[in-house]
Design a protein around this motif. Structure first.
Motif, PDB file in Angstrom:
ATOM      1  N   ARG A 132      30.019  -4.511  79.509  1.00  0.00           N
ATOM      2  CA  ARG A 132      29.642  -4.689  78.116  1.00  0.00           C
ATOM      3  C   ARG A 132      28.371  -5.536  78.007  1.00  0.00           C
ATOM      4  NH1 ARG A 132      31.383  -7.976  73.485  1.00  0.00           N
ATOM      5  NH2 ARG A 132      32.238  -9.513  74.890  1.00  0.00           N
ATOM      6  N   LEU A 133      27.589  -5.200  77.020  1.00  0.00           N
ATOM      7  CA  LEU A 133      26.386  -5.967  76.704  1.00  0.00           C
ATOM      8  C   LEU A 133      25.460  -6.138  77.912  1.00  0.00           C
ATOM      9  CD1 LEU A 133      27.561  -8.742  74.239  1.00  0.00           C
ATOM     10  CD2 LEU A 133      26.074  -6.826  73.754  1.00  0.00           C
ATOM     11  N   ARG A 137      22.111  -3.831  80.047  1.00  0.00           N
ATOM     12  CA  ARG A 137      21.038  -2.890  79.697  1.00  0.00           C
ATOM     13  C   ARG A 137      21.071  -1.707  80.674  1.00  0.00           C
ATOM     14  NH1 ARG A 137      21.424  -4.161  75.769  1.00  0.00           N
ATOM     15  NH2 ARG A 137      20.196  -5.398  74.326  1.00  0.00           N
ATOM     16  N   GLY A 170      27.483  -1.443  74.003  1.00  0.00           N
ATOM     17  CA  GLY A 170      26.230  -2.178  73.842  1.00  0.00           C
ATOM     18  C   GLY A 170      25.335  -2.071  75.051  1.00  0.00           C
ATOM     19  N   GLU A 225      22.918   0.564  75.311  1.00  0.00           N
ATOM     20  CA  GLU A 225      21.783   1.424  74.977  1.00  0.00           C
ATOM     21  C   GLU A 225      21.831   2.759  75.712  1.00  0.00           C
ATOM     22  OE1 GLU A 225      18.114  -0.607  75.359  1.00  0.00           O
ATOM     23  OE2 GLU A 225      18.639  -2.138  73.898  1.00  0.00           O
ATOM     24  N   SER A 227      31.148   1.900  72.370  1.00  0.00           N
ATOM     25  CA  SER A 227      30.699   1.430  71.061  1.00  0.00           C
ATOM     26  C   SER A 227      29.294   0.815  71.157  1.00  0.00           C
ATOM     27  CB  SER A 227      31.685   0.396  70.526  1.00  0.00           C
ATOM     28  OG  SER A 227      31.813  -0.657  71.437  1.00  0.00           O
ATOM     29  N   CYS A 228      28.612   0.766  70.006  1.00  0.00           N
ATOM     30  CA  CYS A 228      27.293   0.166  69.892  1.00  0.00           C
ATOM     31  C   CYS A 228      26.262   0.830  70.805  1.00  0.00           C
ATOM     32  CB  CYS A 228      27.321  -1.335  70.188  1.00  0.00           C
ATOM     33  SG  CYS A 228      28.595  -2.187  69.308  1.00  0.00           S
ATOM     34  N   ARG A 261      32.841   3.574  67.971  1.00  0.00           N
ATOM     35  CA  ARG A 261      32.325   2.974  66.741  1.00  0.00           C
ATOM     36  C   ARG A 261      30.835   2.638  66.908  1.00  0.00           C
ATOM     37  NH1 ARG A 261      37.005  -1.334  66.017  1.00  0.00           N
ATOM     38  NH2 ARG A 261      36.751  -1.246  68.259  1.00  0.00           N
ATOM     39  N   LEU A 262      30.137   2.790  65.800  1.00  0.00           N
ATOM     40  CA  LEU A 262      28.711   2.451  65.752  1.00  0.00           C
ATOM     41  C   LEU A 262      27.921   3.178  66.840  1.00  0.00           C
ATOM     42  CD1 LEU A 262      28.975  -1.392  65.120  1.00  0.00           C
ATOM     43  CD2 LEU A 262      28.921   0.440  63.463  1.00  0.00           C
ATOM     44  N   PRO A 297      21.881   1.361  59.720  1.00  0.00           N
ATOM     45  CA  PRO A 297      23.009   2.299  59.682  1.00  0.00           C
ATOM     46  C   PRO A 297      24.375   1.629  59.833  1.00  0.00           C
ATOM     47  CG  PRO A 297      21.911   2.433  61.815  1.00  0.00           C
ATOM     48  CD  PRO A 297      21.153   1.438  60.994  1.00  0.00           C
ATOM     49  N   GLU A 298      24.414   0.528  60.561  1.00  0.00           N
ATOM     50  CA  GLU A 298      25.713  -0.051  60.928  1.00  0.00           C
ATOM     51  C   GLU A 298      26.584  -0.459  59.742  1.00  0.00           C
ATOM     52  OE1 GLU A 298      23.449  -0.470  64.679  1.00  0.00           O
ATOM     53  OE2 GLU A 298      23.160  -1.815  62.987  1.00  0.00           O
ATOM     54  N   VAL A 334      28.459   2.257  58.075  1.00  0.00           N
ATOM     55  CA  VAL A 334      29.467   2.823  58.975  1.00  0.00           C
ATOM     56  C   VAL A 334      30.657   1.899  59.104  1.00  0.00           C
ATOM     57  CG1 VAL A 334      29.895   3.546  61.335  1.00  0.00           C
ATOM     58  CG2 VAL A 334      27.752   4.140  60.222  1.00  0.00           C
ATOM     59  N   VAL A 335      30.282   0.624  59.322  1.00  0.00           N
ATOM     60  CA  VAL A 335      31.352  -0.358  59.516  1.00  0.00           C
ATOM     61  C   VAL A 335      32.248  -0.396  58.303  1.00  0.00           C
ATOM     62  CG1 VAL A 335      31.839  -2.804  59.718  1.00  0.00           C
ATOM     63  CG2 VAL A 335      30.118  -1.751  61.179  1.00  0.00           C
ATOM     64  N   THR A 365      38.625  -5.655  65.981  1.00  0.00           N
ATOM     65  CA  THR A 365      37.608  -5.281  66.969  1.00  0.00           C
ATOM     66  C   THR A 365      36.364  -4.706  66.298  1.00  0.00           C
ATOM     67  OG1 THR A 365      38.793  -3.226  67.237  1.00  0.00           O
ATOM     68  CG2 THR A 365      39.138  -4.912  68.913  1.00  0.00           C
ATOM     69  N   ASN A 366      36.525  -4.207  65.069  1.00  0.00           N
ATOM     70  CA  ASN A 366      35.354  -3.779  64.314  1.00  0.00           C
ATOM     71  C   ASN A 366      34.306  -4.867  64.280  1.00  0.00           C
ATOM     72  OD1 ASN A 366      35.743  -1.182  63.584  1.00  0.00           O
ATOM     73  ND2 ASN A 366      36.967  -1.695  61.790  1.00  0.00           N
ATOM     74  N   GLN A 377      34.053  -7.354  66.242  1.00  0.00           N
ATOM     75  CA  GLN A 377      33.509  -7.607  67.575  1.00  0.00           C
ATOM     76  C   GLN A 377      32.422  -6.594  67.904  1.00  0.00           C
ATOM     77  OE1 GLN A 377      36.451  -7.478  70.592  1.00  0.00           O
ATOM     78  NE2 GLN A 377      35.206  -8.625  72.056  1.00  0.00           N
ATOM     79  N   THR A 378      32.742  -5.337  67.634  1.00  0.00           N
ATOM     80  CA  THR A 378      31.745  -4.311  67.956  1.00  0.00           C
ATOM     81  C   THR A 378      30.498  -4.494  67.113  1.00  0.00           C
ATOM     82  OG1 THR A 378      33.019  -2.892  66.507  1.00  0.00           O
ATOM     83  CG2 THR A 378      33.261  -2.540  68.863  1.00  0.00           C
ATOM     84  N   ALA A 379      30.715  -4.866  65.851  1.00  0.00           N
ATOM     85  CA  ALA A 379      29.556  -5.114  64.994  1.00  0.00           C
ATOM     86  C   ALA A 379      28.710  -6.237  65.574  1.00  0.00           C
ATOM     87  CB  ALA A 379      30.029  -5.468  63.595  1.00  0.00           C
ATOM     88  N   ASP A 428      28.644  -7.129  68.667  1.00  0.00           N
ATOM     89  CA  ASP A 428      28.000  -6.613  69.869  1.00  0.00           C
ATOM     90  C   ASP A 428      26.735  -5.844  69.514  1.00  0.00           C
ATOM     91  OD1 ASP A 428      29.862  -7.717  71.432  1.00  0.00           O
ATOM     92  OD2 ASP A 428      30.810  -5.848  72.099  1.00  0.00           O
ATOM     93  N   ALA A 429      26.904  -4.998  68.530  1.00  0.00           N
ATOM     94  CA  ALA A 429      25.763  -4.186  68.105  1.00  0.00           C
ATOM     95  C   ALA A 429      24.603  -5.080  67.681  1.00  0.00           C
ATOM     96  CB  ALA A 429      26.198  -3.281  66.957  1.00  0.00           C
ATOM     97  N   GLU A 482      24.079  -8.095  68.547  1.00  0.00           N
ATOM     98  CA  GLU A 482      23.579  -8.798  69.722  1.00  0.00           C
ATOM     99  C   GLU A 482      22.600  -7.908  70.495  1.00  0.00           C
ATOM    100  OE1 GLU A 482      23.972 -11.820  70.566  1.00  0.00           O
ATOM    101  OE2 GLU A 482      23.145 -11.794  72.575  1.00  0.00           O
ATOM    102  N   SER A 483      23.053  -6.658  70.641  1.00  0.00           N
ATOM    103  CA  SER A 483      22.159  -5.749  71.387  1.00  0.00           C
ATOM    104  C   SER A 483      20.865  -5.539  70.598  1.00  0.00           C
ATOM    105  CB  SER A 483      22.868  -4.429  71.660  1.00  0.00           C
ATOM    106  OG  SER A 483      23.202  -3.810  70.445  1.00  0.00           O
TER     107      SER A 483
END
Lengths: 460, 671
Positions: free
Chosen positions: A327-328, A330, A356, A358, A383-384, A411-412, B12-13, B16-17, B70-71, B73-75, B77-78, B80-81
Motif C-alpha cells: 500500500r502507498l 509507487r 494507492g 498509481e 483502491s485509490c 473504491r476510488l 472526482p473522489e 464518489v466517496v 475503510t472508506n 481510510q481509502t479516501a 490514502d487517495a 496521500e497519494s
C-alpha cells in the motif's frame, strides 16, 4: 455488663478506664468460635510473612498454594518469586497493582507472562543509554527469560546531551570523546538471552517529546541498525519482526535483510511507514526467495517499478508467502503488470494490497488475467488507483470465472459504479458460498445425528 | 466532505466517496428493515433458517460498517497519494527552476568572468571603469536574480509549510471523523448484536419450551402407563391372594373335618372300649362275688359245723377255743358286707343308667313320633284338600301304622308304676334299698298312674289273670307264711298295719316283703310258683341247714324256723326263697337285657317309620307335582286376567268419557 447491675454509688466511683478493662470475652455477644483463625491458616500466614527468608511453595498442597497466592506481598523481590510461584492470583495482584486495568487475553491468559513482558517493556522504554544501568535490565532478563514471548517496544529514548558536552563538542569536535556509546537501547544484550521470544515490535521514536523535539529522536541510526541486526540474528526463536515508523532507508534495510537472510524461524516481517525504495525492495525480494516468510508488509514506502518487479520475480518462485502489502508505494503500471504476471505462476498468495500505487489499466488487465486462472487469491485491494473503465470491465469479466475471491476493493478507482456493484455482488456470492459449504457440511452432519438419534430411539 | 473538496486536483473522489457512502448507508439500512420484517414474521420458521438469516444480516452489517470506516481510510490514502504526486510535481518544477536558474546564472557568471578577462586588456581607466560598472551591474542582476529565487523558494516553503499544517489539521479532523464513525459502528453493531441475541434467545426459548412441553407430556404418558401396569399387576396379585386364601381356608376346613371325624371315631372307639371295660369289670365283680358267696356258703357250713361242734363238745369238753374262728368270721363278715354294699351300689348305678337311657329314648321316640304324626296329618289334610277340591275324588284316609312295641312298653311301665305305687303306699319301708331310688326318680310318672295305685288290688288281679298263673287266693295263701316268716323284719310297721284293713295289710306286707327281697312285682307269681314247687321238693329232702348269715334274711331264717304254714313249711321258706332269689337274679338280668335289645333292634321300627314316611305314595306325589304345575299356570292366567281387567276398566272409562264428549259435541250442534 456486671457494672450496670451494681448500685449507682459504686458506679460513680469506678473510673471510665477500668470499666473497659473489666469486660470479659464471654460477654461479647459477637464472639464466636468461627472468629478464631485456624492454626493452618496462621502457619500459612507466617509463611507468607517470612517468604523472603524462607520461601516455601513447592511442598504445599494446591489449596494452600492458593491461600499463599492471595496473601503474599506484591513487593517481594523477583529473584524469590519469579521461578517459584506459578501463574496465578499473585501475578494478577502484582499486575493490577502496577497498571490497574489489564487485559490478560492479549497475553495468552497468563498473568505471569503479562507481568514480565510489560515490566520488561517498561524497562526498555525507559532505558536511557549511558545513564541507566544495564545490570538491572540483565537481572530482570535473567528472571523473566522463560516467560517473555513478545516484546512491544513503543519508544526508545535517545542518550541525554549535557549542555556542557554539547558545547565541548562544538568547541572541539575532533576530540577523543566520541559521543555516547550507543544512540538507542542496544538490543544485542537482550535478545540472545530471551530464549522464548517470538515477537518483537520496535519503533525508534520518542513519545511525548514535547518541545525537546529533534529529528534524530525519530530515526534509527546506522549503529542502531547494526546492533539490532546482529541481535536479531542471534535470536533464533523470533517469528514476527515489526520495525515501523523508524526511518529505515535502503541501506539499513539491506543491512537488516542481510542478517535475516538465513533466519530459521522468521514468518512475518513488517517494514511499514519507512523510507525503503527500490534497492531495499530488491533486498527484501531476495529475502523472500531465501526464507519462508508468510507475511510481508511494506506499506507506505517508496518502492517504485523496479523494486516491485524484483518482488514480483521473487513472488513467482515463492511458495510460502500468504500476504503481501504494498500500500502507498509507487509501483505504477510496470510493477503492477509484473505482479499480475507473477500471480499467474504463484499459487500460495492469498492477500494482495496494491492500494494507492498509481497502477492503471494495464495492471488491471494483467490482474484480471491472473484472476481467471488463480483460485487461491482471497482478497485483492486496488483502491485509490486510476484503473479506468477498461480496467474495471476487464476485472468484471475475470470475476465471472473466479470463485475464490471474497474481497475486492475497487473504491476510488474511476471504475463505473455498475461494474463495481456487479463485482461486489460476485464477490459476496463467493463469500457466501464459502461458509455455505461449511453449512452444508454441518447440515449433513446434523442429518446424520438425527438419523442416529432416531435409530437409537427405535432400538431403545 | 468539505476537506476532500479543499484538496486541489482531487475533484472526482468526493462525489464518489459520498455516493458510495450513501449507498452503503442505504444498504446498511435495508438489511435492518429486512430483519425487522423477519422479526414480525411468525416464529414458525425453524431455527436453522433463523440462524441463516441472522448470520447473513450480521455479515451484511459487518460489510457495510467496515466499508463505512475503510472508506475514510481509502479516501485518506487517495489524498496521500495525490499529495505525493503534487509534491513530486512541485519538486520537479523546483528542480527545473533551479536548473534553469543555474544555467542562466552560469551564463551570466561566464559573461562576468569573460568581462573580467577582457578587463585585463583594457588600459584606460575609463574603459576599466566602464567595464567595472558593467561587471557590477551584471553582478547585481545576478544577485538580484538569486535573491528573487531564494525569495521564491522561501515563499514556496512557506506555502508548503502551510499546506503541511493544513494537511495535518485535515488529517486530525479525518481521524476524529473516523473515530466517530468507528464508535458509531461499534454502537450500531452492539445494538444489532443485542437484537440478534434477543431474537435468538426468544427462538431458543420457544424451542426449549416446546421441547419441555413435549417431554413433559411424554413423561406424563409414561407415568400413566406405568401406573396402569402397576395397577393391573396389583389387581392380579390381589386375585391370586384371594384364591390362595380360599384354598388355604378349604384346606383348613378339610383337615379340620378329617380331624373331627377321626376324633369322633376315636371317641366312639373309646366309648366302646370303656363299655367293654365296664363289662369286664362288672363280670369280674360278679365272679368275685360268686367266689365270695361260695366261700361264704362254705363259711356258713363251717360255722354250722363249728357251732354244732361246740354244742357237741360242750357236753364232752369245756368250751375255750371258740374265740379264734369267731374273730375270723367277724372279719370275713365285715369284708363280705363291704363287697355286697359295693355290688349293690354298682347294680344301682347300672339300673339308673339303663333307666335313664330308656327314658330318654322313649321321650325322643314320643316327640319324634308326635312330630312325624303331625306332619303326616298335615300331608294327609293337604292330600284330602287336593283330592276333594281339585279333583273331586272321594278321599280315603290311608291306614295309619300302629306301633306294637309301644304298647309293650306301656305295659311294662304300667307294671312298674303299679309296683312303685305299692311301694309308695308304704312310706315306712326303710329297708327298701334297691327300689327306693327308682321310686324317687319315677315320681313324675307316679302322678300319672295314681288312680291305679288306689285300685291296686284290682290291678293285681288283672295282672295275675293275664299271666294265667295263680289265683289271688293262692297267692295270698302262699305269701302269708312268707309274710309271717319275715314279719319280724318290720316290727315297727306291724303296729301301723293293725289299723288298716286286711286287704291293705296283705298288700302292704307283700310290698314290703318284695321290696326287702329285691324282687319285682311281676315276678311275684313266679315266686309263688317256685315256692310251691319247692315245698314239694323239700318235703323229700331232710331239713338241712338254716343258719343265720350276714343280713336280715339270715336273721329271718334263724328265727323263721319256728313259724308255721299250711302251704309251705315255715322253716323251709327261707332256703326256698334263697334258691329262688338265686334263680331270679339270673333271669331278671337276662330278661332286662333281652327286653332292651328287643326294644332297640326290632325291625318293626324301621318299617313303622318308613310307612309313616311313605304315607303319601309315589303316584300321589306325581299327582301333586302335576297339580302344582297346573295351579301355577292357572295363577299366571289369573294374574293376566287381573291386569287385563284394569285395562278394560280404563278403556271403559275412556269409552264413557268419549261418549260424553260425543254427546256434548252433538248437543251444541243440535242446539
Amino acid at each position: 455488663m456486671p457494672q450496670s447491675t451494681l448500685p449507682s454509688a459504686s458506679d460513680s466511683k469506678v473510673p471510665e478506664g477500668s470499666k473497659k478493662t473489666r469486660t470479659i470475652i464471654s460477654e461479647d455477644p459477637c464472639w464466636t468460635l468461627s472468629l478464631l483463625p485456624r492454626l493452618s491458616d496462621l502457619c500459612l500466614q507466617s509463611i507468607a510473612n517470612n517468604f523472603e527468608e524462607h520461601p516455601l511453595f513447592e511442598q504445599l498442597s494446591s489449596s494452600q498454594r492458593d491461600f499463599l497466592q492471595q496473601r503474599l506481598s506484591p513487593s517481594l523481590p523477583l529473584h524469590v518469586t519469579a521461578n517459584l510461584i506459578g501463574d496465578g492470583v499473585y501475578w494478577k495482584r502484582r499486575c493490577q497493582q502496577l497498571w490497574g486495568l489489564c487485559d490478560v487475553s492479549h497475553y495468552g491468559h497468563s498473568w505471569k507472562r503479562m507481568f514480565f513482558e510489560r515490566s520488561l517493556e517498561n524497562m526498555i522504554e525507559l532505558f536511557i543509554p549511558d545513564v541507566s544501568d544495564p545490570g538491572n535490565l540483565l537481572d530482570m532478563v535473567h528472571h523473566c527469560r522463560d516467560f517473555v514471548k513478545r516484546l512491544r517496544v513503543s519508544q526508545l529514548l535517545t542518550p541525554v546531551m549535557d549542555p556542557q558536552r554539547v558545547e565541548e563538542e562544538e568547541v572541539a569536535s575532533d576530540n577523543e570523546y566520541e559521543g555516547p556509546s550507543m544512540d538507542h537501547f542496544d538490543f544485542s544484550i537482550l535478545l540472545q538471552k530471551l530464549s522464548r521470544l517470538e515477537e518483537l515490535h520496535v519503533v525508534y521514536r520518542v513519545k511525548e517529546c514535547g518541545m525537546n523535539f529533534e529529528w534524530k529522536m525519530f530515526e534509527m541510526t546506522d549503529r542502531d541498525c547494526e546492533s539490532l541486526a546482529t541481535a536479531l540474528e542471534s535470536c533464533k526463536t523470533l517469528k514476527v519482526l515489526r520495525l515501523h515508523q523508524s526511518h529505515v532507508d535502503d541501506k539499513k534495510c539491506r543491512l537488516l535483510v542481510k542478517h535475516l537472510l538465513d533466519h530459521p524461524s522468521l514468518r512475518q516481517l513488517d517494514f511499514s511507514h519507512n523510507l525503503i525504495s527500490d534497492k531495499g525492495a530488491r533486498a527484501v525480494a531476495k529475502l523472500l526467495s531465501r526464507s519462508s516468510l508468510q507475511e510481508l508488509d511494506m506499506c507506505d514506502n517508496h518502492i517504485r517499478d523496479h523494486g516491485a518487479k524484483a518482488i514480483a520475480h521473487a513472488l513467482s518462485n515463492n511458495s510460502t508467502l500468504l500476504s503481501l502489502n504494498l500500500r502507498l508505494n509507487r509501483v505504477r503500471d510496470e510493477g503492477g503488470q509484473a505482479l499480475g504476471e507473477a500471480l499467474l505462476r504463484n499459487c500460495t498468495l492469498r492477500h494482495l494490497h496494491l492500494g494507492g500505487n498509481e497502477v492503471g489499466r494495464r495492471t488491471a488487465a494483467a490482474l484480471s488475467e491472473a484472476l481467471r486462472q488463480n483460485n487461491v487469491l482471497r482478497s485483492i485491494n486496488l483502491s485509490c488507483n486510476s484503473l479506468g473503465e477498461d480496467g474495471g470491465r476487464a476485472l468484471q469479466e475475470a470475476m465471472c470465472h473466479n470463485t475464490s475471491l471474497t474481497e475486492c476493493d475497487l473504491r476510488l478507482t474511476q471504475v463505473d459504479e455498475d461494474i463495481v456493484s456487479s463485482i461486489t455482488q460476485l464477490v459476496w456470492a463467493n463469500q457466501s458460498s464459502e461458509p455455505r459449504q461449511d453449512q452444508e457440511k454441518s447440515g449433513a452432519r446434523r442429518e446424520v445425528d438425527e438419523m442416529r438419534d432416531e435409530a437409537q430411539e427405535f432400538t431403545g | 466532505m468539505e476537506e476532500v473538496i479543499d484538496v486541489p486536483g482531487a475533484p472526482p473522489e468526493p462525489a464518489v466517496v459520498s455516493q458510495t457512502l450513501g449507498n452503503e448507508q442505504r444498504a446498511s439500512q435495508n438489511p435492518i428493515d429486512n430483519t425487522v420484517a423477519t422479526e414480525s414474521e411468525p416464529q414458525k420458521q425453524n431455527v436453522q433458517e433463523q440462524e441463516k438469516i441472522s448470520a447473513q444480516r450480521i455479515t451484511n452489517l459487518h460489510r457495510h460498517l467496515t466499508a463505512l470506516v475503510t472508506n475514510i481510510q481509502t479516501a485518506a490514502d487517495a489524498r496521500e497519494s495525490m499529495r505525493r504526486k503534487d509534491l513530486e510535481e512541485a519538486r520537479e518544477m523546483r528542480l527545473k527552476l533551479l536548473e534553469n536558474d543555474m544555467k542562466s546564472s552560469q551564463e551570466k557568471f561566464a559573461e562576468i568572468t569573460k568581462g573580467w578577462s577582457l578587463a585585463k586588456d583594457y588600459v584606460h581607466a575609463e574603459e576599466l571603469q566602464i567595464a567595472l560598472d558593467d561587471q557590477q551591474r551584471l553582478l547585481t542582476i545576478l544577485l538580484q536574480e538569486k535573491k528573487s529565487l531564494i525569495n521564491h523558494l522561501q515563499e514556496e516553503l512557506k506555502v508548503g509549510d502551510d499546506r503541511f499544517v493544513k494537511d495535518l489539521r485535515k488529517q486530525t479532523e479525518e481521524r476524529d471523523l473516523m473515530l466517530e464513525r468507528m464508535e458509531d459502528q461499534i454502537r450500531t453493531l452492539t445494538l444489532a448484536y443485542r437484537e440478534e441475541l434477543l431474537q435468538t434467545q426468544a427462538v431458543n426459548r420457544q424451542e426449549t419450551d416446546d421441547l419441555l412441553t413435549r417431554d413433559m407430556s411424554e413423561w406424563d404418558q409414561h407415568i400413566k402407563t406405568l401406573g396402569d401396569t402397576e395397577l393391573d399387576r396389583l389387581t392380579e396379585r390381589r386375585k391370586t391372594v384371594a384364591e390362595h386364601e380360599a384354598k388355604i381356608h378349604s384346606l383348613i376346613f378339610h383337615t379340620l373335618d378329617k380331624q373331627t371325624a377321626a376324633k369322633i371315631e376315636q371317641n366312639t372307639k373309646l366309648q366302646v372300649m370303656e363299655r367293654e371295660h365296664q363289662k369286664i369289670l362288672a363280670s369280674n365283680i360278679i365272679i368275685r362275688l360268686k367266689q365270695i358267696k361260695e366261700r361264704h356258703e362254705l363259711d356258713i357250713l363251717m360255722n354250722n359245723r363249728v357251732e354244732s361242734l361246740p354244742t357237741e363238745k360242750k357236753k364232752s369238753i369245756t368250751t375255750t377255743h371258740s374265740t379264734q374262728p369267731s374273730k375270723k368270721s367277724q372279719h370275713l363278715s365285715k369284708e363280705y358286707k363291704q363287697s355286697v354294699q359295693h355290688y349293690e351300689r354298682l347294680q344301682k348305678t347300672i339300673k339308673q343308667i339303663t333307666l335313664a337311657d330308656t327314658r330318654t329314648f322313649e321321650d325322643m321316640w314320643l316327640t319324634v313320633d308326635a312330630e312325624v304324626k303331625q306332619l303326616v296329618e298335615k300331608a294327609l289334610d293337604i292330600d284330602s284338600l287336593i283330592c276333594k277340591q281339585h279333583y273331586g275324588i272321594a278321599w280315603q284316609r290311608p291306614q295309619l301304622p300302629v306301633r306294637g312295641v309301644h304298647s309293650d312298653k306301656h305295659f311294662h311301665r304300667s307294671g312298674h308304676l303299679q309296683f312303685s305305687g305299692l311301694s309308695q303306699t308304704n312310706p315306712a319301708s326303710h329297708r327298701s334299698r334297691g327300689m327306693k331310688t327308682e321310686t324317687d326318680t319315677e315320681s313324675t310318672d307316679v302322678e300319672v298312674c295314681k288312680d291305679r295305685s288306689v285300685v291296686q288290688s284290682d290291678g293285681q288281679a288283672e295282672l295275675e289273670e293275664e299271666e294265667n298263673m295263680f289265683s289271688m287266693e293262692m297267692l295270698t295263701k302262699v305269701m302269708e307264711p312268707l309274710w309271717e316268716e319275715i314279719g319280724f323284719l318290720m316290727e315297727e310297721d306291724v303296729k301301723l298295719l293293725h289299723c288298716l284293713d286286711k286287704d291293705a295289710q296283705t298288700a302292704m306286707k307283700l310290698g314290703s316283703l318284695l321290696s326287702s327281697l329285691g324282687i319285682k312285682e311281676e315276678d311275684l307269681p313266679e315266686l309263688v310258683h317256685f315256692l310251691l314247687k319247692y315245698r314239694q321238693h323239700q318235703e323229700e329232702q331232710t331239713e338241712d341247714v338254716c343258719s343265720e348269715t350276714g343280713e336280715s334274711h339270715d336273721q329271718a331264717a334263724s328265727q323263721g324256723t319256728s313259724s308255721t304254714s299250711d302251704l309251705i313249711q315255715p322253716h323251709k321258706v327261707l332256703p326256698a326263697l334263697k334258691s329262688f332269689l338265686q334263680q331270679y337274679n339270673k333271669s331278671s338280668q337276662q330278661q332286662s337285657s333281652a327286653r332292651h335289645t328287643e326294644a332297640w333292634s326290632s325291625s318293626e321300627d324301621k318299617a313303622y317309620w318308613e310307612s309313616l314316611g311313605n304315607i303319601i305314595s309315589e303316584d300321589k306325589v306325581k299327582l301333586w307335582e302335576e297339580t302344582e304345575k297346573r295351579l301355577k299356570q292357572y295363577n299366571s292366567v289369573l294374574t293376566e286376567i287381573s291386569e287385563l281387567i284394569t285395562e278394560t276398566d280404563s278403556l271403559k272409562q275412556q269409552n264413557a268419557e268419549l261418549r260424553m264428549l260425543l254427546q256434548q259435541s252433538l248437543n251444541p250442534q243440535v242446539a
